[in-house]
Design a protein around this motif. Structure first.
Motif, mmCIF file in Angstrom:
data_model
loop_
_atom_site.group_PDB
_atom_site.id
_atom_site.type_symbol
_atom_site.label_atom_id
_atom_site.label_comp_id
_atom_site.label_asym_id
_atom_site.label_seq_id
_atom_site.Cartn_x
_atom_site.Cartn_y
_atom_site.Cartn_z
ATOM 1 N N ARG A 95 -67.304 -7.403 53.356
ATOM 2 C CA ARG A 95 -68.587 -6.706 53.237
ATOM 3 C C ARG A 95 -69.336 -6.706 54.572
ATOM 4 O O ARG A 95 -70.555 -6.878 54.619
ATOM 5 C CB ARG A 95 -69.455 -7.390 52.179
ATOM 6 C CG ARG A 95 -68.854 -7.366 50.789
ATOM 7 C CD ARG A 95 -69.984 -7.424 49.765
ATOM 8 N NE ARG A 95 -69.638 -8.278 48.648
ATOM 9 C CZ ARG A 95 -70.515 -8.606 47.687
ATOM 10 N NH1 ARG A 95 -71.760 -8.205 47.749
ATOM 11 N NH2 ARG A 95 -70.138 -9.372 46.690
ATOM 12 N N ALA A 96 -68.554 -6.528 55.643
ATOM 13 C CA ALA A 96 -69.147 -6.597 56.980
ATOM 14 C C ALA A 96 -70.173 -5.492 57.218
ATOM 15 O O ALA A 96 -70.965 -5.577 58.156
ATOM 16 C CB ALA A 96 -68.049 -6.523 58.037
ATOM 17 N N ASN A 97 -70.172 -4.459 56.359
ATOM 18 C CA ASN A 97 -71.117 -3.355 56.570
ATOM 19 C C ASN A 97 -72.526 -3.666 56.076
ATOM 20 O O ASN A 97 -73.441 -2.889 56.291
ATOM 21 C CB ASN A 97 -70.584 -2.093 55.881
ATOM 22 C CG ASN A 97 -70.345 -2.325 54.401
ATOM 23 O OD1 ASN A 97 -70.150 -3.482 53.977
ATOM 24 N ND2 ASN A 97 -70.388 -1.278 53.601
ATOM 25 N N VAL A 98 -72.724 -4.802 55.404
ATOM 26 C CA VAL A 98 -74.072 -5.159 54.930
ATOM 27 C C VAL A 98 -74.926 -5.560 56.131
ATOM 28 O O VAL A 98 -74.564 -6.467 56.873
ATOM 29 C CB VAL A 98 -74.008 -6.330 53.918
ATOM 30 C CG1 VAL A 98 -75.419 -6.777 53.530
ATOM 31 C CG2 VAL A 98 -73.209 -5.938 52.693
ATOM 32 N N PRO A 99 -76.073 -4.862 56.360
ATOM 33 C CA PRO A 99 -76.880 -5.213 57.533
ATOM 34 C C PRO A 99 -77.577 -6.564 57.374
ATOM 35 O O PRO A 99 -78.102 -6.888 56.314
ATOM 36 C CB PRO A 99 -77.899 -4.078 57.610
ATOM 37 C CG PRO A 99 -77.949 -3.489 56.244
ATOM 38 C CD PRO A 99 -76.614 -3.711 55.614
ATOM 39 N N VAL A 100 -77.548 -7.351 58.453
ATOM 40 C CA VAL A 100 -78.165 -8.680 58.475
ATOM 41 C C VAL A 100 -79.230 -8.669 59.565
ATOM 42 O O VAL A 100 -78.977 -8.191 60.674
ATOM 43 C CB VAL A 100 -77.114 -9.761 58.779
ATOM 44 C CG1 VAL A 100 -77.759 -11.141 58.876
ATOM 45 C CG2 VAL A 100 -76.013 -9.761 57.721
ATOM 46 N N VAL A 101 -80.419 -9.199 59.270
ATOM 47 C CA VAL A 101 -81.439 -9.366 60.304
ATOM 48 C C VAL A 101 -81.823 -10.838 60.384
ATOM 49 O O VAL A 101 -81.543 -11.621 59.478
ATOM 50 C CB VAL A 101 -82.696 -8.501 60.056
ATOM 51 C CG1 VAL A 101 -82.363 -7.028 60.109
ATOM 52 C CG2 VAL A 101 -83.371 -8.887 58.742
ATOM 53 N N SER A 102 -82.465 -11.189 61.493
ATOM 54 C CA SER A 102 -82.675 -12.599 61.769
ATOM 55 C C SER A 102 -83.900 -12.785 62.646
ATOM 56 O O SER A 102 -84.536 -11.815 63.075
ATOM 57 C CB SER A 102 -81.401 -13.108 62.445
ATOM 58 O OG SER A 102 -81.616 -14.333 63.069
ATOM 59 N N ILE A 103 -84.216 -14.045 62.916
ATOM 60 C CA ILE A 103 -85.313 -14.377 63.827
ATOM 61 C C ILE A 103 -84.782 -15.376 64.844
ATOM 62 O O ILE A 103 -84.071 -16.309 64.462
ATOM 63 C CB ILE A 103 -86.509 -14.995 63.058
ATOM 64 C CG1 ILE A 103 -87.045 -13.998 62.033
ATOM 65 C CG2 ILE A 103 -87.611 -15.430 64.023
ATOM 66 C CD1 ILE A 103 -88.179 -14.535 61.175
ATOM 67 N N ASP A 118 -72.574 -6.212 69.280
ATOM 68 C CA ASP A 118 -71.314 -5.825 68.637
ATOM 69 C C ASP A 118 -71.522 -5.209 67.262
ATOM 70 O O ASP A 118 -70.550 -4.955 66.543
ATOM 71 C CB ASP A 118 -70.398 -7.052 68.496
ATOM 72 C CG ASP A 118 -70.113 -7.687 69.852
ATOM 73 O OD1 ASP A 118 -70.297 -7.000 70.880
ATOM 74 O OD2 ASP A 118 -69.723 -8.870 69.888
ATOM 75 N N GLY A 119 -72.783 -5.048 66.846
ATOM 76 C CA GLY A 119 -73.046 -4.408 65.564
ATOM 77 C C GLY A 119 -72.879 -5.313 64.351
ATOM 78 O O GLY A 119 -72.874 -4.834 63.224
ATOM 79 N N ARG A 120 -72.759 -6.630 64.568
ATOM 80 C CA ARG A 120 -72.607 -7.517 63.414
ATOM 81 C C ARG A 120 -73.956 -7.958 62.866
ATOM 82 O O ARG A 120 -74.084 -8.310 61.709
ATOM 83 C CB ARG A 120 -71.748 -8.734 63.785
ATOM 84 C CG ARG A 120 -70.264 -8.358 63.976
ATOM 85 C CD ARG A 120 -69.420 -9.524 64.432
ATOM 86 N NE ARG A 120 -69.801 -9.962 65.762
ATOM 87 C CZ ARG A 120 -70.053 -11.221 66.089
ATOM 88 N NH1 ARG A 120 -69.940 -12.154 65.184
ATOM 89 N NH2 ARG A 120 -70.395 -11.537 67.320
ATOM 90 N N ILE A 121 -74.970 -7.998 63.724
ATOM 91 C CA ILE A 121 -76.348 -8.229 63.272
ATOM 92 C C ILE A 121 -77.138 -6.973 63.612
ATOM 93 O O ILE A 121 -76.982 -6.407 64.701
ATOM 94 C CB ILE A 121 -76.953 -9.483 63.957
ATOM 95 C CG1 ILE A 121 -76.264 -10.746 63.427
ATOM 96 C CG2 ILE A 121 -78.457 -9.565 63.708
ATOM 97 C CD1 ILE A 121 -76.804 -12.050 64.014
ATOM 98 N N LEU A 122 -77.971 -6.510 62.646
ATOM 99 C CA LEU A 122 -78.704 -5.259 62.853
ATOM 100 C C LEU A 122 -79.826 -5.441 63.872
ATOM 101 O O LEU A 122 -79.967 -4.634 64.799
ATOM 102 C CB LEU A 122 -79.282 -4.787 61.515
ATOM 103 C CG LEU A 122 -80.172 -3.535 61.590
ATOM 104 C CD1 LEU A 122 -79.336 -2.299 61.881
ATOM 105 C CD2 LEU A 122 -80.965 -3.373 60.298
ATOM 106 N N ALA A 167 -78.057 -16.510 60.105
ATOM 107 C CA ALA A 167 -77.578 -15.125 60.112
ATOM 108 C C ALA A 167 -76.102 -15.085 60.500
ATOM 109 O O ALA A 167 -75.305 -14.369 59.890
ATOM 110 C CB ALA A 167 -78.407 -14.293 61.086
ATOM 111 N N LEU A 168 -75.734 -15.891 61.504
ATOM 112 C CA LEU A 168 -74.343 -15.896 61.956
ATOM 113 C C LEU A 168 -73.425 -16.449 60.870
ATOM 114 O O LEU A 168 -72.309 -15.962 60.675
ATOM 115 C CB LEU A 168 -74.220 -16.700 63.249
ATOM 116 C CG LEU A 168 -74.891 -16.010 64.460
ATOM 117 C CD1 LEU A 168 -75.196 -17.019 65.562
ATOM 118 C CD2 LEU A 168 -74.022 -14.877 64.981
#
Lengths: 306, 318
Positions: B232-240, B252-256, B220-221
């Motif tokens: 395209r920093a506004n694209v939401p990213v999720v992770s585990i 910081d709002g970089r990962i949703l 994700a990072l």
């Protein structure tokens, strides 16, 4: 030596096939993207090319990249200075390279074993320094080396081209470069004809290490984080890029243009797999097949030509 | 000879006061690498739980990350060392199954933890449900997107149970939200640079990507860096996972959001169960720890460094 035109042909064929197969491939931004991705692999492979031409081998390149990036990251966090990070990366890379050179040229440990040993030492030092941590978050001046653009072309691509041109000039235009070829082709003959074999050996290993330091800075700029395993995925592709490019594993023949083509072939394959959304299970198989096809086409052409 | 050994064992047992019975209780704890903070957290959890019960831990970690050959030879070393108990996870479940079966056959009770190591008579399994984590975090993203949009998946290692189960979870979630389209699902080996480059490549083909699901934080990072560099920093990213660096990215709002895969807790519970089993307690055959969804609203808890965290209360005996 004459493998280069065939490998360029293989690369162009691969590119042609991908431009027909997917709309995303043959665009200016994607070609720049492939060049940018290839730059890190090329930088690691460039010094390795000189070492192999000189009849040696450097298995420590990926570990050296890791250690240089980790020490540079820690140096930046300790001092807040980008100059300190740059000096540390280049200094660490060069130091590991010179250690290889001394082990091979002076202590006379076989290159495979000497650099296998430094591989472990460099990785071990990185594990010890990082202790499971990730060091991340670097300022724009450092990030620019990986993510910046100059005249519309990514900065790492400029670095790659500069290294390719300077390295080519060294190999083919300077006396020292020609001596590297002679040393690799026949060490005994080179020594008898008065070439300072030992110094040339140390020089190429030192340059290989230095290029790992340069690659470390590009890595930090691109990825914005350092961890102790960061270089691991690059060792075999770096050796492969050199050999696909037509440099002889036995020394005495090769060049950086070939290594550039080799790095581009490997990078283009992954780019194509991603663009075509080929399933993960197929990636290793397809990669292997394309590499062999690229090499096999060359062998067939050579036979027909003869 | 055997009699001498028996006498020695008896002597040590007699010499040790009942509370210090732990003196012989050395636990061998396997983990996959020294680079992923997830395993760092897990080892700290193991150490803390073992220390609380007075047992000692010896960690076995391949020096080359996830190296099957090295992990396999360490497993053989542990068979020879014959510890009181072992906590085991496989780098490659199929390759290491015979080794762990030998370890169990040699009389060492083994708790399987972190991810499933195949069919062997383990005392217990302690982990999380990767399928459920994958499904929950994907649904979180899809609902954030209002149930429609094109999404990219960055997979881990194909053939690893963790990676495959998470991917199945993502796909199951996508089937429940018909407005979601999977644009691409590509492997990135749980690593940062491969994820960054895969994301760069996929962006070339898709001028519009509505969301990214990564099977682990490191990927994700990497994707976040690629998206930011492409504007395209506004694209939401999720992770585990939920390692501190990624939780900072949530802050910081970089990962949703991140589905919590908590190595620290898994380590705590596995070590606790192994030692209590040694001491004759009946422990549960399987513990699946729940995973929270880490968002900006609740992330503070996961920013605490592993060394300052406290193990959860022990799972009751059965």
């Amino acid at each position: 030596m004459n493998a280069l035109p065939a490998r360029i042909g293989a690369l162009l064929l691969l590119a042609l096939a991908l431009s027909l197969a997917t709309e995303g491939f043959a665009t200016a931004t994607n070609l720049l993207n492939v060049l940018r991705q290839a730059s890190l692999l090329f930088l690691v492979a460039s010094g390795l090319t000189l070492v192999i031409i000189g009849g040696g081998l450097d298995l420590s390149v990926a570990a050296n990249l890791t250690l240089s990036a980790c020490t540079a990251a820690l140096a930046f966090k300790a001092t807040g200075s980008v100059a300190a990070a740059v000096a540390t990366a280049l200094g660490c890379g060069l130091a590991v390279g010179l250690l290889n050179g001394l082990l091979v040229a002076v202590v006379r440990v076989p290159a495979f074993l000497a650099t296998y040993g430094t591989l472990w030492i460099a990785s071990g030092a990185a594990y010890w320094l990082m202790a499971g941590r990730v060091v991340y978050g670097f300022p724009p001046a450092l990030r620019g080396l990986g993510t910046g653009f100059v005249l519309g072309v990514p900065t790492p691509v400029w670095i790659m081209l500069a290294v390719a041109v300077a390295g080519g000039a060294f190999l083919f235009l300077s006396a020292a470069g020609r001596e590297v070829f002679f040393t690799g082709a026949n060490e005994e003959a080179a020594r008898l004809s008065g070439i300072p074999v030992r110094r040339r050996r140390i020089l190429v290993y030192g340059l290989s290490g230095l290029m790992c330091g340069v690659a470390a800075l590009v890595y930090l700029g691109r990825v914005n984080a350092a961890e102790a395993g960061l270089g691991d995925p690059l060792l075999l592709p770096a050796v492969a890029a050199v050999l696909i490019g037509g440099t002889s594993l036995f020394g005495g023949a090769g060049g950086l243009a070939g290594t550039l083509v080799g790095a581009l072939i490997l990078t283009t394959v992954t780019n194509g797999l991603n663009l075509l959304d080929v399933g993960a299970a197929w990636h290793p198989f397809v990669t292997g097949t394309i590499i062999l096809a690229a090499l096999g086409a060359d062998a067939l052409l050579a036979r027909r030509g003869a | 000879m055997r009699r001498v050994t028996a006498a020695l064992v008896l002597a040590t047992m007699l010499a040790a006061p009942p509370t210090a019975r732990a003196a012989d209780e050395t636990i061998a704890a396997f983990s996959k690498n020294q680079v992923d903070p997830h395993f760092e957290g897990l080892r700290i959890g193991v150490d803390q739980a073992a220390a609380a019960l007075g047992a000692t831990v010896r960690h076995y970690v391949p020096t080359r990350p996830n190296n099957i050959a090295e992990a396999t030879s360490q497993l053989e070393d542990v068979v020879a060392a014959h510890p009181a108990a072992a906590l085991f996870m496989a780098v490659d479940a199929r390759a290491q199954l015979p080794g762990v079966q030998r370890l169990i056959a040699s009389g060492v009770p083994v708790v399987n933890y972190n991810d499933r190591a195949g069919d062997a008579p383990f005392v217990s399994y302690v982990g999380q449900d990767d399928f459920a984590l994958g499904k929950a975090i994907a649904l979180h993203l899809f609902d954030h997107l209002g149930g429609r949009g094109g999404v990219v998946i960055l997979e881990g290692v194909r053939g690893s149970t963790t990676g495959d189960d998470r991917r199945r979870g993502f796909e199951a979630a996508a089937r429940e939200r018909p407005g979601i389209r999977i644009l691409a699902s590509q492997p990135a080996n749980f690593q940062r640079l491969p994820a960054l480059q895969a994301m760069e490549n996929i962006m070339q083909r898709y001028p519009r990507i509505d969301g990214v699901i990564a099977a682990a934080d490191a990927m994700a990072l990497g994707a976040v860096e690629a998206l930011a560099a492409a504007g395209r920093a506004n694209v939401p990213v999720v992770s585990i996972n939920g390692v501190p660096e990624a939780v900072e990215a949530v802050r910081d709002g970089r990962i949703l959001a991140i589905a919590e895969f908590n190595g620290f807790r898994i380590g705590c519970v596995a070590a606790n169960l192994a030692i209590r089993h040694l001491r004759g307690e009946n422990v549960p055959r399987e513990v699946l720890l729940p995973g929270a969804i880490i968002t900006r609203a609740n992330m503070a808890e996961w920013l605490v460094p592993f060394a300052q965290r406290r193990c959860p209360p022990p799972i009751p005996a059965t």
